[in-house]
Design an enzyme around this catalytic site. Structure first.
Site, PDB file in Angstrom:
ATOM      1  N   HIS A 110       0.812  -1.219   0.000  1.00 39.07           N
ATOM      2  CA  HIS A 110       0.000   0.000   0.000  1.00 39.07           C
ATOM      3  C   HIS A 110       0.849   1.274   0.000  1.00 39.07           C
ATOM      4  O   HIS A 110       0.341   2.360  -0.269  1.00 39.07           O
ATOM      5  CB  HIS A 110      -0.987  -0.002   1.174  1.00 39.07           C
ATOM      6  CG  HIS A 110      -0.384   0.274   2.516  1.00 39.07           C
ATOM      7  ND1 HIS A 110      -0.095  -0.722   3.430  1.00 39.07           N
ATOM      8  CD2 HIS A 110      -0.028   1.430   3.127  1.00 39.07           C
ATOM      9  CE1 HIS A 110       0.403  -0.193   4.525  1.00 39.07           C
ATOM     10  NE2 HIS A 110       0.459   1.123   4.366  1.00 39.07           N
ATOM     11  N   ASP A 168      -0.087  -7.593   1.324  1.00 39.09           N
ATOM     12  CA  ASP A 168       0.356  -6.207   1.457  1.00 39.09           C
ATOM     13  C   ASP A 168       1.876  -6.096   1.530  1.00 39.09           C
ATOM     14  O   ASP A 168       2.420  -5.352   2.335  1.00 39.09           O
ATOM     15  CB  ASP A 168      -0.275  -5.538   2.684  1.00 39.09           C
ATOM     16  CG  ASP A 168      -0.143  -4.012   2.635  1.00 39.09           C
ATOM     17  OD1 ASP A 168       0.055  -3.470   1.528  1.00 39.09           O
ATOM     18  OD2 ASP A 168      -0.214  -3.373   3.701  1.00 39.09           O
ATOM     19  N   SER A 194       4.745   2.177   7.970  1.00 41.82           N
ATOM     20  CA  SER A 194       4.344   1.055   7.127  1.00 41.82           C
ATOM     21  C   SER A 194       5.513   0.569   6.280  1.00 41.82           C
ATOM     22  O   SER A 194       6.170   1.353   5.596  1.00 41.82           O
ATOM     23  CB  SER A 194       3.193   1.468   6.203  1.00 41.82           C
ATOM     24  OG  SER A 194       2.012   1.685   6.924  1.00 41.82           O
TER      25      SER A 194
END
Length: 497
Positions: free
Chosen positions: A141, A171, A245
């Site tokens: 993402h 992901d 992230s």
């Protein structure tokens, strides 16, 4: 400066005076003053031997100094349409495909060619080198909409990166930078050895600040948060925020045991609940991305659902376990092997399957082209089948249900349902809101495909199925329902007259 109000109580001076007075009173006539005697005890966590020096708390400084050069910040330039949510047109509180969505999208600014205007936006995340030749792991993402990806090293050196491959289901993404010198890198550890309570460190780029380290423990394992079909997250309480992230989670030995990917937060900031992809999953996915640029998974060709206590009882299972097959895809490996809707997958290659996640992850990890031994539970007995595992297709075609209901209704009061015959079968026309059927999510428009394993073609088939269950002294019936393009089983209690 205004001082806070002092805490009320006896001052030190008054306390000394009071103690002295009590001692004097005991000496002149009040008798000996003494405290009640208790047996000498020790706190539960007291050391067995008295230490002369306090042990220093452990420091992570050496570990941080060793692994930090391999952790990078990632900047991604994205293109997005000028429109909803940017202040120029209203936010759209409507579901995709709504007529209102189409109306408001007409208000989007457009260029001379009539197409929506686009602008550049910047996204930020974290990542880490896994090889000396410049491979970088991050989250999908972070980079999925990227037109221009830059990796920023700990010394602020900037390097252009290319996307090697990405996997939306887990992901994860893999990048590559061109380098003429070996890059500092870290290695994946064995996340299966992590225990709840083990120390972990999260390193990353929160809010674009770069080079930030937080510590905590593994607070839970095997978390499912609805991020994808293979959820199996580590839950950690080391603070991770926006920009973390794709960054690594380390154990105290400097091994990467997770990839930070999500947080649970009602405010948008860290509240001590973060989620990391376990290293053992990430390692397998990254290896495929590096070799093939994509991830190939095993495919069985079934839709499955959890087995709850009611379903287990209706299927004569001793306890809830495995995964109930709700639908078999035509032409799939499962259909060719003879797997049927209503079967329960209880073992794959002799390994017990505890729940739906076990089955999904185990089948996905099987190599396409190999055979898998699957143990089913069917009609109260175990049955073994061999399945030739295929490659998971990019798109699975399924038939959608049409719920036109022109026929007159038939009521099955014992189930709380009113049924009618439609173009595609027996359709639920209405549901008693106080019934068990309503509690278990049955809705008008659902199609009843089977009852207790028998095909349903008319509303009377459902009535007959309920009657047969009562005669057999069964406490419930098992309905196979179709909702749009998905099927599921629901066990409903039979009300006896």
């Amino acid at each position: 400066m205004t001082n806070s109000a002092p805490r009320r109580g006896i001052s030190t001076r008054n306390l000394l005076r009071t103690t002295a007075a009590l001692a004097t009173a005991g000496a002149i006539g009040f008798g000996a003053f003494s405290l009640p005697a208790f047996a000498e005890t020790a706190p539960l966590n007291a050391p067995t031997e008295q230490k002369t020096e306090l042990s220093a708390l452990p420091s992570f400084a050496d570990l941080v100094e060793k692994v930090s050069p391999a952790v990078v910040s990632i900047r991604v330039v994205e293109e997005e349409e000028v429109g909803a949510g940017d202040g120029e047109t209203p936010d759209l509180p409507f579901p995709p495909g709504s007529p209102f969505e189409k109306f408001f999208k007409q208000l989007q600014p457009k260029g001379p060619d009539g197409k929506p205007l686009k602008r550049k936006a910047m996204a930020q995340g974290s990542g880490f080198f896994i090889s000396a030749d410049g491979y970088v792991v991050t989250n999908n993402h972070v980079v999925q909409n990227g037109k221009d990806i830059t990796v920023v090293l700990s010394d602020q050196t900037e390097m252009k990166a290319t996307l090697v491959g990405r996997d939306q289901k887990t992901d994860l993404a893999l990048l590559k930078v061109k380098t003429t010198k070996p890059m500092p890198y870290v290695a994946f550890g064995n996340s299966d050895k992590l225990r709840v309570g083990d120390w972990v460190l999260a390193v990353g780029n929160p809010f674009g600040l770069g080079g930030t380290v937080t510590s905590g423990i593994v607070s839970a394992r095997g978390r499912e948060i609805g991020a994808g079909p293979y959820d199996d997250f580590l839950q950690i309480d080391a603070s991770i925020n926006r920009g973390n992230s794709g960054g690594p989670t380390f154990d105290i030995h400097g091994n990467v045991v997770g990839v930070n990917t999500a947080i649970y937060s009602p405010t948008g900031g860290s509240v001590g609940i973060g989620f990391a992809i376990p290293a053992n999953i990430a390692n397998r996915v990254v290896a495929q991305l590096k070799e093939h640029g994509k991830v190939t998974r095993g495919w069985l060709g079934v839709s499955i659902q959890p087995v709850d206590p009611d379903l287990a009882a209706s299927l004569s299972l001793d306890k809830p376990k495995g995964a109930l097959v709700a639908e078999v895809t035509p032409g799939s490996p499962a259909q060719k092997a003879g797997i049927l809707a209503g079967d329960v997958i209880v073992k794959v290659n002799a390994a017990d399957m505890t729940d739906v996640r076990d089955v999904s992850r185990t089948v996905a990890d099987l190599r396409p082209g190999t055979n898998a031994a699957i143990e089913l539970w069917r009609n109260g007995k175990a049955k073994d089948v061999n399945v030739a595992i295929a490659v998971f297709p990019d798109k699975i075609e399924t038939a959608s249900a049409d719920t036109n209901t022109p026929a007159p209704a038939a009521a099955t009061q014992s189930l709380g349902l009113a049924l009618t015959l439609g173009d595609n079968g027996v359709v639920v026309q209405s549901v008693d809101p106080s019934s068990e059927a309503a509690e278990k999510g049955i809705q008008p428009g659902d199609i009843i495909v089977k009852i207790s394993g028998k095909d349903v073609k008319t509303p009377s088939d459902v009535v007959d199925g309920v009657s047969a269950a009562k005669k057999a002294d069964k406490s419930s019936v098992l309905l196979l329902l179709r909702t749009q393009d998905q099927q599921r089983f629901v066990a409903l209690t039979v009300k006896k007259a």
